[in-house]
Design a protein around this motif. Structure first.
Motif, PDB file in Angstrom:
ATOM      1  N   GLN A 163       5.818  10.160   0.587  1.00  0.00           N
ATOM      2  CA  GLN A 163       5.232   8.910   0.118  1.00  0.00           C
ATOM      3  C   GLN A 163       6.175   7.755   0.419  1.00  0.00           C
ATOM      4  O   GLN A 163       7.386   7.893   0.314  1.00  0.00           O
ATOM      5  CB  GLN A 163       4.997   8.945  -1.383  1.00  0.00           C
TER       6      GLN A 163
ATOM      7  N   ILE B 100      -5.677   8.726   9.873  1.00  0.00           N
ATOM      8  CA  ILE B 100      -6.067   8.443   8.500  1.00  0.00           C
ATOM      9  C   ILE B 100      -7.042   9.521   8.042  1.00  0.00           C
ATOM     10  O   ILE B 100      -8.043   9.776   8.704  1.00  0.00           O
ATOM     11  CB  ILE B 100      -6.701   7.050   8.374  1.00  0.00           C
TER      12      ILE B 100
ATOM     13  N   ILE C  47       1.575   4.827   1.186  1.00  0.00           N
ATOM     14  CA  ILE C  47       1.184   5.702   2.286  1.00  0.00           C
ATOM     15  C   ILE C  47       1.633   7.108   1.921  1.00  0.00           C
ATOM     16  O   ILE C  47       2.800   7.315   1.570  1.00  0.00           O
ATOM     17  CB  ILE C  47       1.881   5.268   3.595  1.00  0.00           C
TER      18      ILE C  47
ATOM     19  N   THR D 209      -7.629  -1.399  -1.077  1.00  0.00           N
ATOM     20  CA  THR D 209      -7.111  -0.048  -0.904  1.00  0.00           C
ATOM     21  C   THR D 209      -5.672   0.020  -1.404  1.00  0.00           C
ATOM     22  O   THR D 209      -4.812  -0.730  -0.954  1.00  0.00           O
ATOM     23  CB  THR D 209      -7.171   0.376   0.580  1.00  0.00           C
TER      24      THR D 209
ATOM     25  N   GLY E  89      -8.072   8.129   1.237  1.00  0.00           N
ATOM     26  CA  GLY E  89      -7.360   7.160   0.437  1.00  0.00           C
ATOM     27  C   GLY E  89      -8.115   6.862  -0.841  1.00  0.00           C
ATOM     28  O   GLY E  89      -9.123   7.507  -1.159  1.00  0.00           O
ATOM     29  N   SER E  90      -7.632   5.867  -1.568  1.00  0.00           N
ATOM     30  CA  SER E  90      -8.306   5.440  -2.791  1.00  0.00           C
ATOM     31  C   SER E  90      -8.041   3.961  -3.016  1.00  0.00           C
ATOM     32  O   SER E  90      -7.078   3.406  -2.497  1.00  0.00           O
ATOM     33  CB  SER E  90      -7.837   6.263  -3.990  1.00  0.00           C
TER      34      SER E  90
ATOM     35  N   THR F 142       0.847  -1.178   0.000  1.00  0.00           N
ATOM     36  CA  THR F 142       0.000   0.000   0.000  1.00  0.00           C
ATOM     37  C   THR F 142       0.885   1.231   0.000  1.00  0.00           C
ATOM     38  O   THR F 142       1.893   1.279   0.702  1.00  0.00           O
ATOM     39  CB  THR F 142      -0.897   0.027   1.255  1.00  0.00           C
TER      40      THR F 142
ATOM     41  N   VAL G 132     -10.377   0.727   5.435  1.00  0.00           N
ATOM     42  CA  VAL G 132      -9.251   0.225   4.640  1.00  0.00           C
ATOM     43  C   VAL G 132      -9.423  -1.277   4.448  1.00  0.00           C
ATOM     44  O   VAL G 132      -9.710  -2.007   5.393  1.00  0.00           O
ATOM     45  CB  VAL G 132      -7.906   0.527   5.339  1.00  0.00           C
TER      46      VAL G 132
ATOM     47  N   GLN H  72      -3.999   3.227  -1.789  1.00  0.00           N
ATOM     48  CA  GLN H  72      -3.332   4.391  -1.201  1.00  0.00           C
ATOM     49  C   GLN H  72      -4.076   4.830   0.047  1.00  0.00           C
ATOM     50  O   GLN H  72      -5.302   4.878   0.066  1.00  0.00           O
ATOM     51  CB  GLN H  72      -3.313   5.541  -2.202  1.00  0.00           C
ATOM     52  N   VAL H  73      -3.319   5.137   1.098  1.00  0.00           N
ATOM     53  CA  VAL H  73      -3.896   5.646   2.337  1.00  0.00           C
ATOM     54  C   VAL H  73      -3.244   6.987   2.635  1.00  0.00           C
ATOM     55  O   VAL H  73      -2.017   7.099   2.661  1.00  0.00           O
ATOM     56  CB  VAL H  73      -3.664   4.675   3.515  1.00  0.00           C
ATOM     57  N   ASN H  74      -4.070   8.012   2.823  1.00  0.00           N
ATOM     58  CA  ASN H  74      -3.577   9.343   3.161  1.00  0.00           C
ATOM     59  C   ASN H  74      -3.636   9.518   4.668  1.00  0.00           C
ATOM     60  O   ASN H  74      -4.634   9.170   5.292  1.00  0.00           O
ATOM     61  CB  ASN H  74      -4.432  10.421   2.489  1.00  0.00           C
TER      62      ASN H  74
END
Length: 131
Positions: free
Chosen positions: A17, A48, A5, A102, A51-52, A3, A98, A104-106
């Motif tokens: 990133q 968190i 981050i 998932t 994300g996408s 993933t 999540v 990407q996690v922002n």
């Protein structure tokens, strides 16, 4: 499960990133805190923020679960601009949890550790100019 981050530093406005093993984040929801140790970032603490998924659909805080749904939304997460006042559109979005899907996690930094963010996440490497 790999993933990406994306960590935002509220003090400087920079973001960093890193690709990590995201299996420890499964089940976490938007707004929850994450210990830095669980994702390999020492004594930092994160929250968190979004994300996408693997197809690029954004996560929404107000949609429970990890399923992808088509919902009617106005100008907000998942729809950039509204054409007119009151304009709504049916868009696909992902839930606030999540999952394996998932990509990407922002996150944002809530508590700083002993090292600076540049030391923990690494500096951006500038590409060499070709002559």
């Amino acid at each position: 499960m790999e993933t990406k981050i994306v960590v935002s530093d509220p003090k400087t406005g920079k973001s960093y990133q890193k690709v990590v093993d995201g299996s420890r984040l499964i089940g976490k929801k938007i707004g929850e805190g994450v210990q830095g140790k669980s994702v390999g970032f020492g004594d930092y603490e994160f929250m968190i923020t979004g994300g996408s998924d693997d197809a690029g659909f954004p996560m929404r805080k107000d949609l429970e679960g990890n399923l992808k749904k088509r919902i009617m939304i106005g100008k907000s997460v998942g729809l950039r601009e509204a054409k007119d006042k009151g304009f709504k559109k049916r868009k696909s979005v992902r839930g606030n949890t999540v999952s394996e899907k998932t990509a990407q996690v922002n996150m944002k930094i809530m508590k700083y550790g002993s090292k600076t963010p540049e030391e923990v996440f690494g500096k951006k490497e500038e590409s060499e100019k070709k002559e």
